[in-house]
Motif scaffolding. Structure first.
Motif, PDB file in Angstrom:
ATOM      1  N   UNK A 108      16.026  11.094  10.739  1.00 33.58           N
ATOM      2  CA  UNK A 108      16.831  10.334  11.700  1.00 33.58           C
ATOM      3  C   UNK A 108      16.380  10.562  13.138  1.00 33.58           C
ATOM      4  N   UNK A 109      16.062  11.806  13.464  1.00 34.08           N
ATOM      5  CA  UNK A 109      15.640  12.113  14.833  1.00 34.08           C
ATOM      6  C   UNK A 109      14.333  11.400  15.177  1.00 34.08           C
ATOM      7  N   UNK A 110      13.418  11.327  14.215  1.00 31.58           N
ATOM      8  CA  UNK A 110      12.143  10.650  14.453  1.00 31.58           C
ATOM      9  C   UNK A 110      12.349   9.138  14.563  1.00 31.58           C
ATOM     10  N   UNK A 111      13.243   8.590  13.729  1.00 33.46           N
ATOM     11  CA  UNK A 111      13.564   7.158  13.822  1.00 33.46           C
ATOM     12  C   UNK A 111      14.130   6.845  15.199  1.00 33.46           C
ATOM     13  N   UNK A 112      15.062   7.665  15.657  1.00 37.40           N
ATOM     14  CA  UNK A 112      15.682   7.430  16.958  1.00 37.40           C
ATOM     15  C   UNK A 112      14.636   7.469  18.070  1.00 37.40           C
ATOM     16  N   UNK A 113      13.718   8.430  17.984  1.00 37.65           N
ATOM     17  CA  UNK A 113      12.678   8.553  19.013  1.00 37.65           C
ATOM     18  C   UNK A 113      11.779   7.314  19.031  1.00 37.65           C
ATOM     19  N   UNK A 114      11.343   6.889  17.851  1.00 37.09           N
ATOM     20  CA  UNK A 114      10.410   5.751  17.789  1.00 37.09           C
ATOM     21  C   UNK A 114      11.091   4.451  18.178  1.00 37.09           C
ATOM     22  N   UNK A 115      12.360   4.273  17.774  1.00 30.70           N
ATOM     23  CA  UNK A 115      13.096   3.064  18.138  1.00 30.70           C
ATOM     24  C   UNK A 115      13.263   2.991  19.652  1.00 30.70           C
ATOM     25  N   UNK A 116      13.613   4.124  20.270  1.00 25.13           N
ATOM     26  CA  UNK A 116      13.775   4.159  21.722  1.00 25.13           C
ATOM     27  C   UNK A 116      12.458   3.816  22.416  1.00 25.13           C
ATOM     28  N   UNK A 117      11.369   4.362  21.904  1.00 23.40           N
ATOM     29  CA  UNK A 117      10.048   4.120  22.494  1.00 23.40           C
ATOM     30  C   UNK A 117       9.670   2.643  22.383  1.00 23.40           C
ATOM     31  N   UNK A 118       9.898   2.046  21.217  1.00 20.99           N
ATOM     32  CA  UNK A 118       9.594   0.624  21.026  1.00 20.99           C
ATOM     33  C   UNK A 118      10.477  -0.251  21.910  1.00 20.99           C
ATOM     34  N   UNK A 119      11.763   0.114  22.014  1.00 23.04           N
ATOM     35  CA  UNK A 119      12.689  -0.653  22.851  1.00 23.04           C
ATOM     36  C   UNK A 119      12.277  -0.593  24.314  1.00 23.04           C
ATOM     37  N   UNK A 120      11.789   0.568  24.762  1.00 19.80           N
ATOM     38  CA  UNK A 120      11.319   0.703  26.145  1.00 19.80           C
ATOM     39  C   UNK A 120      10.124  -0.216  26.399  1.00 19.80           C
TER      40      UNK A 120
END
Length: 391
Positions: A108-120
């Motif tokens: 979950x932590x890795x998903x959150x990090x990658x989603x945030x990065x893609x959204x940015x």
């Protein structure tokens, strides 16, 4: 990250129809190649073969150094963005973007990090809690791109991702796609039928017709030096004017219809292959912007024309004109990759050409005008093959 290479790739269906013939392309790591051509030219089939959704009949496909002919699609480490957004309506933007990672059982932590990065990267940070129904078409396409980016693949494949958007939004999203691709820096193959999209997006552009690669080059090189009448007529809006013509035996003048136009010596210097065409017929290519309304120039460098239609576009005018030269159309290419034979317009066919001129020229339908040619910008094509005359 990885490059993509196709070496002599062919696709023949069970009914004997050949969709792609002997295609060789190389997309270096970090570059965006656009494959463009009319409907049915084989461009989407190429994309599906790279992805592994179509078996190839012959040739080799490499991703990086690995030959992937027999590798399953899920193991090719490629992400695709489609024409349809295919978003889950009950999921938020964040859940849609992160869905591929959930399927891979990423933490979950890795998903959150990658989603945030893609959204940015995509400017979606403020929309992560929204549902697809609350988004504009452009935002939905960004979410679809985010779902691909979040996987951190070796390469991207994009199949006409902007075709469902309106004209203004397409222009905005073209810039967005180019910006995102440069930022993530992976090899990308982008398929479209829109030559404007191809010219503005691609580091290189591959033009296809009937399953055969016609030309692959940088966008400006395609525009300036088309390899065939088909490429000349397909790339550019309005397209290059193609007219029946012929050279004098001494190569000093060009006949267009019944009119003679003086040719400077440097034309033969830049097109040495013209030496084989002294006294022979050929096809003359003239870009619309390389024509201007003459104002007292040497009569030997002008083309007399009758105006049929004037389109005032604010920043420019398009003058549709007719001469006594027959307009030429490109025929389908052969499987050897030739540009295709060319034919003159038949009697009764529309046979107008176009000049792009500055907007304040006082020109009206029915006028007889003199058009000045930029003789150093002319292109020439063989009448039989449709191929450019260069060397």
């Amino acid at each position: 990250m990885a490059s993509i290479s196709l070496e002599g790739v062919t696709k023949v269906y069970s009914n004997g129809a050949e969709a792609v013939h002997d295609l060789t392309l190389h997309i270096p790591d970090g570059q965006l190649m656009v494959i463009v051509g009319p409907s049915g030219c084989g461009k989407t089939t190429v994309l599906r073969m790279i992805a592994g959704h179509e078996f190839i009949t012959g040739g080799i496909i490499r991703i990086g150094e690995q030959i992937v002919n027999d590798v399953a699609p899920r193991d090719r480490d490629i992400a695709m963005v489609f024409q349809s957004y295919a978003l889950y309506p009950h999921m938020s933007v964040a859940e849609n973007i992160g869905f591929p990672l959930r399927m891979q059982e990423v933490s979950r932590s890795e998903i959150k990090r990658r989603v945030k990065e893609a959204a940015d990267i995509l400017g979606l940070t403020e929309s992560l809690d929204r549902k697809p129904a609350q988004l504009s078409g452009g935002q939905r396409q960004r979410v679809a791109m985010g779902r691909a980016i979040v996987r951190e693949p070796s390469a991207f494949l994009m199949d006409e991702p902007l075709s469902n958007l309106d004209a203004k939004l397409r222009v905005q999203m073209r810039a967005e796609v180019a910006r995102v691709q440069r930022r993530i820096g992976v090899a990308t193959v982008y398929v479209t039928h829109d030559q404007t999209e191809a010219m503005t997006l691609g580091d290189s552009v591959a033009v296809m017709r009937s399953g055969v690669l016609q030309q692959c080059d940088a966008p400006q090189a395609l525009y300036d030096r088309p390899a065939s009448t088909f490429v000349a007529g397909f790339i550019g809006s309005p397209a290059m004017n193609l007219l029946e013509g012929g050279l004098s035996a001494d190569l000093g003048s060009l006949r267009v219809g019944s009119q003679l136009i003086s040719l400077p010596d440097d034309v033969v210097v830049t097109h040495p292959g013209l030496k084989r065409y002294g006294g022979a017929p050929l096809i003359v290519g003239i870009r619309p912007e390389d024509l201007s309304v003459a104002g007292g120039q040497d009569a030997r460098t002008v083309l007399e024309a009758d105006v049929e239609l004037v389109e005032a576009l604010g920043s420019e005018q398009l003058i549709h004109f007719r001469t006594d030269a027959r307009v030429v159309r490109a025929e389908s290419p052969g499987v050897d990759g030739a540009g295709g034979a060319a034919r003159a317009g038949e009697p009764g066919e529309p046979a107008t050409s176009v000049a792009r001129v500055e907007p304040r020229q006082q020109v009206r339908p029915g006028d007889r005008i003199s058009l000045l040619l930029s003789s150093d910008r002319l292109e020439f094509f063989d009448r039989a093959t449709g191929l450019a005359v260069w060397e």
